[in-house]
Design a protein around this motif. Structure first.
Motif, PDB file in Angstrom:
ATOM      1  N   PHE A 116       0.827  -1.201   0.000  1.00  0.00           N
ATOM      2  CA  PHE A 116       0.000   0.000   0.000  1.00  0.00           C
ATOM      3  C   PHE A 116       0.865   1.256   0.000  1.00  0.00           C
ATOM      4  CE2 PHE A 116      -2.296  -3.302   2.508  1.00  0.00           C
ATOM      5  CZ  PHE A 116      -3.206  -3.634   1.519  1.00  0.00           C
ATOM      6  N   TRP A 117       0.409   2.261  -0.740  1.00  0.00           N
ATOM      7  CA  TRP A 117       1.166   3.495  -0.897  1.00  0.00           C
ATOM      8  C   TRP A 117       0.210   4.636  -1.223  1.00  0.00           C
ATOM      9  CZ3 TRP A 117       1.310   6.072  -5.745  1.00  0.00           C
ATOM     10  CH2 TRP A 117       0.669   5.382  -6.777  1.00  0.00           C
ATOM     11  N   ARG A 118       0.729   5.839  -1.127  1.00  0.00           N
ATOM     12  CA  ARG A 118      -0.003   7.013  -1.591  1.00  0.00           C
ATOM     13  C   ARG A 118       1.015   8.073  -1.989  1.00  0.00           C
ATOM     14  NH1 ARG A 118      -2.689   9.414   4.035  1.00  0.00           N
ATOM     15  NH2 ARG A 118      -0.725   9.907   5.107  1.00  0.00           N
ATOM     16  N   ALA A 119       0.585   8.992  -2.838  1.00  0.00           N
ATOM     17  CA  ALA A 119       1.487  10.026  -3.332  1.00  0.00           C
ATOM     18  C   ALA A 119       0.731  11.332  -3.510  1.00  0.00           C
ATOM     19  CB  ALA A 119       2.116   9.597  -4.654  1.00  0.00           C
ATOM     20  N   GLN A 120       1.487  12.432  -3.430  1.00  0.00           N
ATOM     21  CA  GLN A 120       0.896  13.758  -3.598  1.00  0.00           C
ATOM     22  C   GLN A 120       1.883  14.636  -4.344  1.00  0.00           C
ATOM     23  OE1 GLN A 120       0.084  16.086   0.031  1.00  0.00           O
ATOM     24  NE2 GLN A 120      -1.950  16.513  -0.827  1.00  0.00           N
ATOM     25  N   THR A 121       1.377  15.339  -5.345  1.00  0.00           N
ATOM     26  CA  THR A 121       2.238  16.240  -6.098  1.00  0.00           C
ATOM     27  C   THR A 121       2.293  17.607  -5.432  1.00  0.00           C
ATOM     28  OG1 THR A 121       0.387  16.861  -7.522  1.00  0.00           O
ATOM     29  CG2 THR A 121       1.834  15.087  -8.302  1.00  0.00           C
ATOM     30  N   ALA A 122       3.468  18.221  -5.485  1.00  0.00           N
ATOM     31  CA  ALA A 122       3.660  19.609  -5.064  1.00  0.00           C
ATOM     32  C   ALA A 122       4.177  20.382  -6.270  1.00  0.00           C
ATOM     33  CB  ALA A 122       4.632  19.679  -3.898  1.00  0.00           C
ATOM     34  N   SER A 123       4.420  21.655  -6.101  1.00  0.00           N
ATOM     35  CA  SER A 123       4.829  22.465  -7.238  1.00  0.00           C
ATOM     36  C   SER A 123       6.175  22.040  -7.810  1.00  0.00           C
ATOM     37  CB  SER A 123       4.888  23.942  -6.832  1.00  0.00           C
ATOM     38  OG  SER A 123       5.829  24.126  -5.762  1.00  0.00           O
ATOM     39  N   ASP A 124       7.065  21.519  -6.938  1.00  0.00           N
ATOM     40  CA  ASP A 124       8.413  21.211  -7.398  1.00  0.00           C
ATOM     41  C   ASP A 124       8.901  19.810  -7.026  1.00  0.00           C
ATOM     42  OD1 ASP A 124       8.564  21.603  -4.697  1.00  0.00           O
ATOM     43  OD2 ASP A 124      10.316  22.933  -4.766  1.00  0.00           O
ATOM     44  N   HIS A 125       8.024  18.987  -6.442  1.00  0.00           N
ATOM     45  CA  HIS A 125       8.459  17.634  -6.091  1.00  0.00           C
ATOM     46  C   HIS A 125       7.254  16.716  -5.904  1.00  0.00           C
ATOM     47  CE1 HIS A 125       7.531  19.152  -2.026  1.00  0.00           C
ATOM     48  NE2 HIS A 125       7.358  17.882  -1.693  1.00  0.00           N
ATOM     49  N   LEU A 126       7.555  15.434  -5.821  1.00  0.00           N
ATOM     50  CA  LEU A 126       6.553  14.401  -5.571  1.00  0.00           C
ATOM     51  C   LEU A 126       6.811  13.805  -4.198  1.00  0.00           C
ATOM     52  CD1 LEU A 126       4.230  12.612  -6.781  1.00  0.00           C
ATOM     53  CD2 LEU A 126       6.035  11.017  -7.491  1.00  0.00           C
ATOM     54  N   ARG A 127       5.759  13.715  -3.398  1.00  0.00           N
ATOM     55  CA  ARG A 127       5.869  13.108  -2.069  1.00  0.00           C
ATOM     56  C   ARG A 127       5.186  11.752  -2.106  1.00  0.00           C
ATOM     57  NH1 ARG A 127       2.603  14.978   3.381  1.00  0.00           N
ATOM     58  NH2 ARG A 127       3.526  13.441   4.816  1.00  0.00           N
ATOM     59  N   VAL A 128       5.876  10.716  -1.641  1.00  0.00           N
ATOM     60  CA  VAL A 128       5.338   9.358  -1.650  1.00  0.00           C
ATOM     61  C   VAL A 128       5.496   8.746  -0.273  1.00  0.00           C
ATOM     62  CG1 VAL A 128       5.429   7.074  -2.723  1.00  0.00           C
ATOM     63  CG2 VAL A 128       6.036   9.090  -4.063  1.00  0.00           C
ATOM     64  N   GLU A 129       4.461   8.063   0.175  1.00  0.00           N
ATOM     65  CA  GLU A 129       4.532   7.250   1.390  1.00  0.00           C
ATOM     66  C   GLU A 129       4.268   5.803   1.025  1.00  0.00           C
ATOM     67  OE1 GLU A 129       3.181  10.313   4.966  1.00  0.00           O
ATOM     68  OE2 GLU A 129       1.759   8.826   4.222  1.00  0.00           O
ATOM     69  N   ILE A 130       5.076   4.893   1.577  1.00  0.00           N
ATOM     70  CA  ILE A 130       4.881   3.462   1.352  1.00  0.00           C
ATOM     71  C   ILE A 130       4.868   2.742   2.694  1.00  0.00           C
ATOM     72  CG2 ILE A 130       5.850   3.377  -0.978  1.00  0.00           C
ATOM     73  CD1 ILE A 130       8.504   2.485   0.230  1.00  0.00           C
ATOM     74  N   GLU A 131       3.949   1.789   2.825  1.00  0.00           N
ATOM     75  CA  GLU A 131       3.980   0.920   3.998  1.00  0.00           C
ATOM     76  C   GLU A 131       5.077  -0.113   3.795  1.00  0.00           C
ATOM     77  OE1 GLU A 131      -0.630   0.784   5.710  1.00  0.00           O
ATOM     78  OE2 GLU A 131       0.416  -1.046   5.151  1.00  0.00           O
ATOM     79  N   VAL A 132       6.034  -0.167   4.720  1.00  0.00           N
ATOM     80  CA  VAL A 132       7.140  -1.109   4.585  1.00  0.00           C
ATOM     81  C   VAL A 132       7.710  -1.405   5.969  1.00  0.00           C
ATOM     82  CG1 VAL A 132       8.783   0.781   4.129  1.00  0.00           C
ATOM     83  CG2 VAL A 132       9.332  -1.558   3.400  1.00  0.00           C
ATOM     84  N   ALA A 133       8.058  -2.657   6.186  1.00  0.00           N
ATOM     85  CA  ALA A 133       8.620  -3.067   7.472  1.00  0.00           C
ATOM     86  C   ALA A 133       9.936  -2.348   7.742  1.00  0.00           C
ATOM     87  CB  ALA A 133       8.832  -4.579   7.499  1.00  0.00           C
ATOM     88  N   ALA A 134      10.256  -2.186   9.018  1.00  0.00           N
ATOM     89  CA  ALA A 134      11.418  -1.394   9.419  1.00  0.00           C
ATOM     90  C   ALA A 134      12.718  -1.897   8.803  1.00  0.00           C
ATOM     91  CB  ALA A 134      11.525  -1.392  10.943  1.00  0.00           C
ATOM     92  N   GLU A 135      12.884  -3.218   8.672  1.00  0.00           N
ATOM     93  CA  GLU A 135      14.154  -3.756   8.180  1.00  0.00           C
ATOM     94  C   GLU A 135      14.400  -3.454   6.706  1.00  0.00           C
ATOM     95  OE1 GLU A 135      11.305  -7.405   8.382  1.00  0.00           O
ATOM     96  OE2 GLU A 135      11.655  -5.504   9.455  1.00  0.00           O
TER      97      GLU A 135
END
Length: 437
Positions: free
Chosen positions: A355-374
């Motif tokens: 699972f992930w989500r992303a959001q665009t900004a004026s000068d970059h892309l922000r992405v979050e991903i669910e991932v185990a700590a290791e």
């Protein structure tokens, strides 16, 4: 056509010339039916509908707005007594987009949906995990399953009575062999199965294919779902207004059902219509009695090709690119969900990113991903580098703990769904009167 008439079947033609001849033979019949519709009768006066295929190209396209503006009965071409079902497509406009079908229409609908290289028969148990409300999708798969003798499990994904924990139980205990859902559902089932202590690729031995549709599916996400479950992912493309429009062959390509529907491609910039290339898909169902649609613009961005396919089906292929709303710009670069999704699911399988989500900004892309700590540091660095290289935009990736985007209680909970009542005892909460909880 009556329900006893034979509809065209794959193999009735061997060349594209023969397929075109079949389309042209069927077109006058649907033009005659459309002439009974108040919408088409009044569109441009008495000459609104051509009498033959030769003049078909002069017709303007029919739009979703036309359907909404003629709600509820302006598109009908048969008496209401002949109708079997009424449906509305999903949408955010708040205005109903109506679709009607007769019993005769349903024969064509069910046959088209069942046209998959993974067939259905009486030995199958089919879990239908799409809405059963006013959309067509759940009813369509249900009808196709019953037409082919399968046992159907109606697992509506909009019902509180069918949480993910119950889906996993049904998949496991009922020996479900086929499923119909959006691709995202298959990822949620995998997470719910793991939360229940089950391995999707080992503990569901009856499962033999996942039928998916309803949202764009990138090659990498398809491969990820297939590896999670250990079975093929078979894609379907269609709409509530039309039913199934394309299905998958053994080589993983979507073929348009051009013996049942006439397809055109519209350039959204020029309005020009062609038979192939990139543009908006325009369709004319050729076996539609209740609500004929002439040159209906689905507004889906697609690429249609008539190049030969190794499967041998003499049918055009289609790649569904989605709609313009799926894209957002960072500078001059258009970021689409389809392309970004492919990069996310190309991360190594071992990282376990579902699972992930992303959001665009004026000068970059922000992405979050669910991932185990290791795996967090490696996954974030790899995805950020890939996005910069492939898309040419600055990317900031943050790894978050599994359960952040899809909480565990969503995957494991079993909500109490009760019938409404009005009489309560002295120790009961009477605030739950009347409404379902």
């Amino acid at each position: 056509m009556t329900t006893t008439d034979r509809l065209p079947g794959i193999g009735d033609w061997s060349t594209y010339e023969e397929l075109a001849a079949l389309q042209q033979a069927l077109l006058p019949g649907i033009l005659e039916r459309a002439a009974k519709s108040p919408f088409y009768q009044g569109r441009t006066g008495t000459d609104a509908i051509p009498g033959d295929a030769a003049d078909f190209g002069r017709l303007p396209t029919t739009t979703k707005s036309d359907l909404r503006d003629n709600y509820p009965f302006g598109m009908l071409a048969v008496p209401r007594s002949e109708l079997a079902t009424y449906h509305e497509s999903s949408g955010s406009t708040g205005q109903p987009t109506p679709s009607y079908y007769t019993e005769e229409d349903w024969v064509d609908l069910a046959e088209r949906f069942a046209r998959k290289w993974v067939g259905m028969d009486a030995s199958d148990t089919l879990l239908v995990r799409t809405p059963y409300a006013m959309l067509l999708t759940g009813h369509l798969a249900h009808a196709a399953g019953r037409l082919n003798g399968a046992t159907v499990v109606p697992g509506d994904n909009r019902s509180l009575a069918m949480p993910y924990s119950r889906v996993v139980r049904a998949l496991h205990d009922l020996d479900v062999s086929l499923t119909w859902s959006m691709p995202t559902e298959c990822l949620l089932w995998a997470a719910a199965a793991k939360a229940a202590g089950l391995r999707p690729d080992r503990d569901f031995p009856a499962l033999r294919a996942l039928f998916v549709g309803g949202e764009p599916l990138s090659p990498a996400r398809r491969a990820r779902i297939s590896r999670l479950w250990g079975v093929p992912v078979v894609e379907e493309y269609g709409s509530t207004e039309t039913g199934s429009l394309a299905g998958e062959c053994t080589h993983g390509r979507l073929h348009l059902w051009a013996d049942r529907v006439l397809f055109e491609v519209r350039d959204p910039d020029t309005g020009e219509i062609g038979r192939e290339g990139v543009g908006q898909l325009v369709v004319t169902p050729l076996h539609r009695a209740a609500m004929p649609l002439l040159r209906y613009n689905l507004e889906d961005s697609v690429e249609v090709s008539y190049d030969p396919c190794p499967c041998g089906w003499v049918l055009p292929t289609v790649t569904v690119l989605g709609r313009a709303v799926y894209g957002h710009r960072i500078g001059d670069t258009l970021i689409t969900q389809h392309r970004l999704e492919d990069l996310v699911y190309n991360l190594p399988f071992e990282y376990g990113v579902l699972f992930w989500r992303a959001q665009t900004a004026s000068d970059h892309l922000r992405v979050e991903i669910e991932v185990a700590a290791e795996h967090r540091t490696a996954a974030c660095a790899e995805l950020a580098d890939t996005v910069r290289r492939e898309l040419g935009v600055e990317c900031r990736v943050e790894g978050i703990a599994p359960g952040s985007l899809v909480p565990r209680d969503v995957l494991t909970g079993m909500p109490d769904v009760v019938k409404p009542r009005s009489l309560f005892g002295p120790d009961e909460d009477w605030n739950k009167a009347i409404l379902y909880y």
